[in-house]
Design an enzyme around this catalytic site. Structure first.
Site, short mmCIF file in Angstrom:
data_model
loop_
_atom_site.label_atom_id
_atom_site.label_comp_id
_atom_site.label_asym_id
_atom_site.label_seq_id
_atom_site.Cartn_x
_atom_site.Cartn_y
_atom_site.Cartn_z
N ASN A 13 2.10 10.32 -1.66
CA ASN A 13 0.71 10.70 -1.37
C ASN A 13 0.53 11.70 -0.24
OD1 ASN A 13 -0.34 9.21 -3.43
ND2 ASN A 13 -0.95 7.47 -2.17
N GLU A 15 -0.91 15.33 -8.07
CA GLU A 15 -1.87 14.35 -8.63
C GLU A 15 -3.25 14.76 -8.13
OE1 GLU A 15 -1.41 9.71 -8.57
OE2 GLU A 15 -2.39 10.31 -6.72
N TRP A 68 -2.41 -6.46 -3.42
CA TRP A 68 -2.05 -5.04 -3.59
C TRP A 68 -0.85 -4.71 -2.71
CZ3 TRP A 68 -2.99 -1.33 0.50
CH2 TRP A 68 -2.44 -0.07 0.20
N ARG A 103 -9.09 -1.63 -6.61
CA ARG A 103 -7.92 -1.70 -7.48
C ARG A 103 -8.31 -2.23 -8.86
NH1 ARG A 103 -6.20 1.56 -4.81
NH2 ARG A 103 -4.50 1.54 -3.33
N ASP A 106 2.70 4.69 -14.74
CA ASP A 106 2.04 4.61 -13.43
C ASP A 106 2.15 3.18 -12.88
OD1 ASP A 106 0.38 5.36 -11.26
OD2 ASP A 106 -1.39 4.62 -12.31
N HIS A 161 -2.19 3.96 5.06
CA HIS A 161 -3.04 4.36 3.92
C HIS A 161 -4.41 4.69 4.50
CE1 HIS A 161 -4.79 4.33 -0.11
NE2 HIS A 161 -3.61 4.10 -0.67
N SER A 212 3.91 6.76 2.17
CA SER A 212 5.35 6.50 2.20
C SER A 212 6.11 7.63 2.88
CB SER A 212 5.87 6.29 0.78
OG SER A 212 5.64 7.43 -0.02
O1 SFD Z 1 -0.87 4.13 -5.03
C1 SFD Z 1 10.18 -7.45 9.04
N1 SFD Z 1 1.80 3.15 -0.66
C2 SFD Z 1 1.81 4.45 -1.17
N2 SFD Z 1 2.41 5.51 -0.58
C3 SFD Z 1 2.64 6.68 -1.27
O2 SFD Z 1 3.20 7.64 -0.72
N3 SFD Z 1 2.27 6.79 -2.59
C4 SFD Z 1 1.61 5.78 -3.25
O3 SFD Z 1 1.38 5.86 -4.45
C5 SFD Z 1 1.20 4.65 -2.45
N4 SFD Z 1 0.53 3.54 -3.08
C6 SFD Z 1 1.06 2.28 -2.81
C7 SFD Z 1 1.63 2.04 -1.54
C8 SFD Z 1 2.05 0.72 -1.24
C9 SFD Z 1 1.94 -0.28 -2.22
C10 SFD Z 1 2.36 -1.68 -1.86
C11 SFD Z 1 1.44 0.00 -3.51
C12 SFD Z 1 1.01 1.29 -3.81
C13 SFD Z 1 1.39 -1.04 -4.55
C14 SFD Z 1 1.93 2.99 0.78
C15 SFD Z 1 3.36 3.02 1.33
O4 SFD Z 1 4.17 2.16 0.64
C16 SFD Z 1 3.33 2.68 2.83
O5 SFD Z 1 2.53 3.65 3.45
C17 SFD Z 1 4.69 2.64 3.52
O6 SFD Z 1 5.61 1.84 2.84
C18 SFD Z 1 4.54 2.13 4.97
O7 SFD Z 1 5.80 2.14 5.59
P1 SFD Z 1 6.19 1.07 6.76
O8 SFD Z 1 7.63 1.30 7.08
O9 SFD Z 1 5.21 1.11 7.83
O10 SFD Z 1 6.03 -0.37 6.05
P2 SFD Z 1 6.97 -1.01 4.90
O11 SFD Z 1 7.59 0.03 4.05
O12 SFD Z 1 6.11 -2.02 4.19
O13 SFD Z 1 8.14 -1.76 5.72
C19 SFD Z 1 7.92 -2.89 6.51
C20 SFD Z 1 9.29 -3.50 6.80
O14 SFD Z 1 9.21 -4.49 7.81
C21 SFD Z 1 9.96 -5.62 7.41
N5 SFD Z 1 9.44 -6.76 8.15
N6 SFD Z 1 11.47 -7.31 9.41
C22 SFD Z 1 11.94 -8.19 10.34
N7 SFD Z 1 11.18 -9.19 10.88
C23 SFD Z 1 9.87 -9.35 10.50
N8 SFD Z 1 9.13 -10.33 11.05
C24 SFD Z 1 9.33 -8.46 9.55
N9 SFD Z 1 8.10 -8.34 8.96
C25 SFD Z 1 8.19 -7.29 8.12
C26 SFD Z 1 9.76 -5.66 5.89
O15 SFD Z 1 10.74 -6.45 5.23
C27 SFD Z 1 9.92 -4.18 5.57
O16 SFD Z 1 11.27 -3.83 5.50
S1 SFD Z 1 -1.02 3.73 -3.69
O17 SFD Z 1 -1.70 2.46 -3.58
O18 SFD Z 1 -1.65 4.72 -2.89
P1 AMP Z 2 -4.92 4.87 -4.36
O1 AMP Z 2 -4.26 4.76 -5.69
O2 AMP Z 2 -6.33 4.39 -4.37
O3 AMP Z 2 -4.11 4.27 -3.27
O4 AMP Z 2 -5.01 6.41 -4.04
C1 AMP Z 2 -3.90 7.26 -4.00
C2 AMP Z 2 -4.32 8.52 -3.29
O5 AMP Z 2 -5.42 9.12 -3.97
C3 AMP Z 2 -4.80 8.32 -1.86
O6 AMP Z 2 -4.42 9.47 -1.16
C4 AMP Z 2 -6.31 8.23 -1.99
O7 AMP Z 2 -6.96 8.60 -0.81
C5 AMP Z 2 -6.56 9.22 -3.12
N1 AMP Z 2 -7.75 8.89 -3.94
C6 AMP Z 2 -7.89 7.79 -4.73
N2 AMP Z 2 -9.09 7.83 -5.38
C7 AMP Z 2 -9.69 8.96 -4.98
C8 AMP Z 2 -10.95 9.58 -5.30
N3 AMP Z 2 -11.82 9.01 -6.13
N4 AMP Z 2 -11.23 10.75 -4.69
C9 AMP Z 2 -10.37 11.33 -3.83
N5 AMP Z 2 -9.17 10.81 -3.52
C10 AMP Z 2 -8.83 9.65 -4.08
#
Ligand code: SFD
Ligand code: AMP
Length: 630
Positions: free
Chosen positions: A64, A128, A222, A253, A355, A392, A439
């Protein structure tokens, strides 16, 4: 004594990376490079197995954050404007810019390591939306973690990683963080990590609020339920200043299985409507003017998109539907050739399923179970329970130092990404006010933070030490839930009902009920007020007292006990900061019924700090400042 049955393992390192997710992998990869040059040690600790830990465990279908700076697609200031507008004016430009200027190179590394990124006929990445690029990302985390592990392995004895070791506490030496304590979730081992600098990358917090999925569906969310607030607890407990603790994220969602909506809105250009088929983004557009200048900007901020939908639900116009059928029909409508149109239709169908198969498998199962074919049937969408995540569209995390060349006065205090505690750094979901890193940006921020944390080690070469007493006290306290269970387990024949202790699951339910009802959870339409929050805080105080009585029958439950203590601290910081900010700035995330409007004098950060010396909470306003070098 139970603690006598646990071996104490002491590990000494220079840089300690706590967490094994995207930011941690970025940190390990970058740290290996600099550690080799400076002959420093790096150690990473993850509660799970890095190959599938954290938010990217299941994979993702898009990256993203990709700016395309070299291709001239966007500028850094475009991105800052986007992020700041989406967060209703509240963001650290310096942190956002620092990630944005390095993120493209991270994406190129991912591709080099084998992550398949969609390409068009000219070989260019397929977008996207403006900032998001499509990937075949089922194995995203495996690919990235393999590179991180390989980098550590190249350091030989100086590079170590521990999996299935749960970190509970920071270890302090006066005002400096010098390590972390935890335990193995597989064997009777208590761990002490001694370090010159510590990077907190333990992610965000899930299940602080009562989830929509209860009973049979419990565990479905989520964001991953395994991210349980360790990231914020660790910095809070060390006494670090925290920011944006009120800025929770409520994602919209696909209902019940939490499939993300981005691909549908941006790639397939679908619309969401009420049950009558009305597009509420059009019919309720006038509402957005109340939240100008952010409400009238494009794209509409995520919280306001949510808010218009919530108004529809409140008006009784649900269910809300993602019109997947109409979107797919539209996309093939202009293809005159019948064969080509059919081929395109098949392609779109498979993209739609991929997806979810790439990142939220249960959503694909939900479709299959309910006979939903996205090209024929619309799907329900809904606002989820709140999450704490700064990568996010939320913003909660530690208040960190920005880069020297960009940060305005007051935003920079030495080492980039260092918290207000000496030697303690944060990145990814654990650092605040730099939303929309996702990510790729989290990995990038991990790289930035690790480089800086190693510079701290090089500048502070003296060995760190702590006493045997300190170690023993930590061991006894951390293992106490096992001891409590052992002492009282025979009092009752139902483990869940015992006047001498509380099991972690019940404790979590209690916390979630308080947060849901008093702090504006899903069941009360995300609304709260001073009186409700004061009551909520009173109940949280009882929970703090009761946390001494948590009981665990095994290592897994011991982890659950600590996860819930971590959640409790996140909850506390959240309510206190919502209470402090006397306005409503993010309707759609939460709404203060006693202060229903956005106010100019609250265009600032609301920061908090738990003071370890006084054990009191301190609240502060911090100014929003722009970059020094634009
Ligand atoms: O669609 C301990 N994210 C999305 N990012 C994207 O780039 N594209 C997407 O499509 C994204 N979407 C999405 C995303 C996440 C999820 C769950 C879904 C969809 C379903 C967000 C990214 O994943 C997110 O921004 C990054 O992963 C954040 O990175 P970070 O490193 O801050 O968090 P992490 O990857 O979750 O890692 C955490 C780690 O900590 C560990 N941990 N270890 C030791 N002791 C403890 N007590 C601990 N507690 C936690 C974990 O095991 C892990 O390794 S969409 O929705 O937008
Ligand atoms: P999401 O699947 O909701 O986590 O969104 C993935 C990415 O698309 C994130 O960067 C969001 O901010 C963006 N996004 C989702 N829905 C919209 C929307 N309706 N308009 C603009 N950006 C969006």
């Amino acid at each position: 004594m139970i603690s006598e049955q646990f071996e104490t393992v002491i590990i000494e390192t220079d840089l300690l990376i706590v967490g094994g997710g995207m930011a941690a992998c970025g940190a390990a990869f970058e740290a290996a490079h600099w550690a080799k040059q400076h002959k420093l040690k790096v150690c990473l600790v993850d509660k799970a197995a890095m190959e599938r830990s954290g938010a990217v465990a299941m994979g993702l279908s898009a990256i993203n954050l990709y700016l395309g700076l070299k291709e001239g697609k966007n500028t850094i200031s475009d991105y800052i404007n986007y992020v700041k507008t989406d967060l209703m004016g509240i963001a650290r430009d310096d942190l956002v810019a620092n990630i944005a200027r390095h993120v493209d190179s991270t994406v190129h590394l991912f591709e080099k390591w084998g992550l398949p990124i969609w390409k068009d006929e000219e070989g260019k990445y397929v977008n996207e939306g403006r900032w998001q690029i499509m990937i075949h990302g089922e194995s995203y985390k495996s690919i990235v973690s393999e590179a991180a592990k390989n980098a550590l392995k190249e350091l030989g004895e100086d590079g170590q990683y521990f999996e299935r070791v749960f970190i509970t506490e920071p270890i302090m030496n006066g005002d400096r963080c010098v390590g972390a304590a935890g335990f193995s979730v597989r064997e009777n081992k208590f761990y002490i990590f001694k370090a010159k600098s510590v990077l907190d990358v333990m992610g965000g917090a899930v299940h602080v609020f009562r989830p929509r999925s209860v009973g049979e569906g419990l565990g479905r969310s989520w964001y991953p339920p395994f991210n349980s607030g360790a990231g914020s607890y660790f910095t809070l407990k060390a006494g670090a200043e925290m920011t944006c603790q009120e800025v929770r994220f409520v994602p919209v969602r696909f209902k019940d299985s939490y499939g993300p909506v981005g691909a549908w809105f941006l790639l397939f250009k679908a619309k969401a409507t009420n049950a009558k088929g009305e597009d509420y983004m059009e019919t309720r557009a006038a509402e957005l003017e109340k939240w100008a200048p952010y409400g009238t900007a494009k794209p509409t901020p995520a919280n306001l998109r949510n808010y218009l939908m919530m108004l529809e639900v409140e008006a009784g116009n649900g269910p809300i539907y993602m019109r997947t059928d109409e979107a797919i029909r539209e996309l093939v409508a202009n293809i005159p050739d019948e064969k080509q149109a059919k081929r395109k239709l098949k392609e779109l169908e498979s993209e739609a399923w991929e997806d979810f198969l790439d990142m939220t498998v249960s959503q694909a199962l939900n479709w299959a179970a309910h006979n939903i074919m996205p090209e024929e049937t619309p799907s329900e969408i809904a606002a989820c329970e709140p999450y704490f995540i700064s990568s996010h569209s939320g913003a909660s995390g530690a208040w960190i130092s920005g880069p020297a060349d960009l940060s305005p006065e007051g935003y920079h205090w030495g080492y980039t990404n260092m918290t207000t505690i000496k030697g303690l750094f944060a990145a990814g979901d654990a650092s605040g006010a730099s939303s929309h890193k996702f990510s790729s940006g989290s990995f990038t921020e991990g790289r930035i933070a690790a480089k800086s944390a190693l510079a701290f080690c090089a500048d502070n070469p003296g060995t760190v030490s702590f006493t045997e007493d300190q170690i023993e006290a930590l061991k006894t306290r951390i293992l106490q839930p096992l001891q409590t269970f052992e002492e009282h387990k025979n009092y009752a024949n139902d483990e869940d009902v015992n006047p001498n202790f509380i099991k972690p699951k019940m404790f979590m339910f209690r916390l979630q009920k308080i947060m849901d009802e008093y702090a504006g959870g899903a069941s009360v339409g995300f609304k709260t007020s001073e009186k409700l929050m004061e009551k909520g805080l009173e109940f949280l105080q009882y929970m703090h007292e009761d946390s001494d009585k948590l009981a665990a029958k095994d290592l897994n439950e011991l982890m659950r006990c600590w996860e819930n203590i971590h959640r409790l601290w996140q909850a506390d910081a959240h309510i206190r900061t919502m209470l402090f900010r006397e306005e409503t700035r993010w309707p759609g995330y939460y709404f203060r019924t006693d202060f229903p409007e956005m106010k100019g004098d609250w265009k600032c950060f609301a920061n908090c700090r738990w003071n370890p010396e006084t054990t009191e909470w301190e609240m502060t306003k911090r100014e929003i400042k722009e970059l020094t070098n634009k």
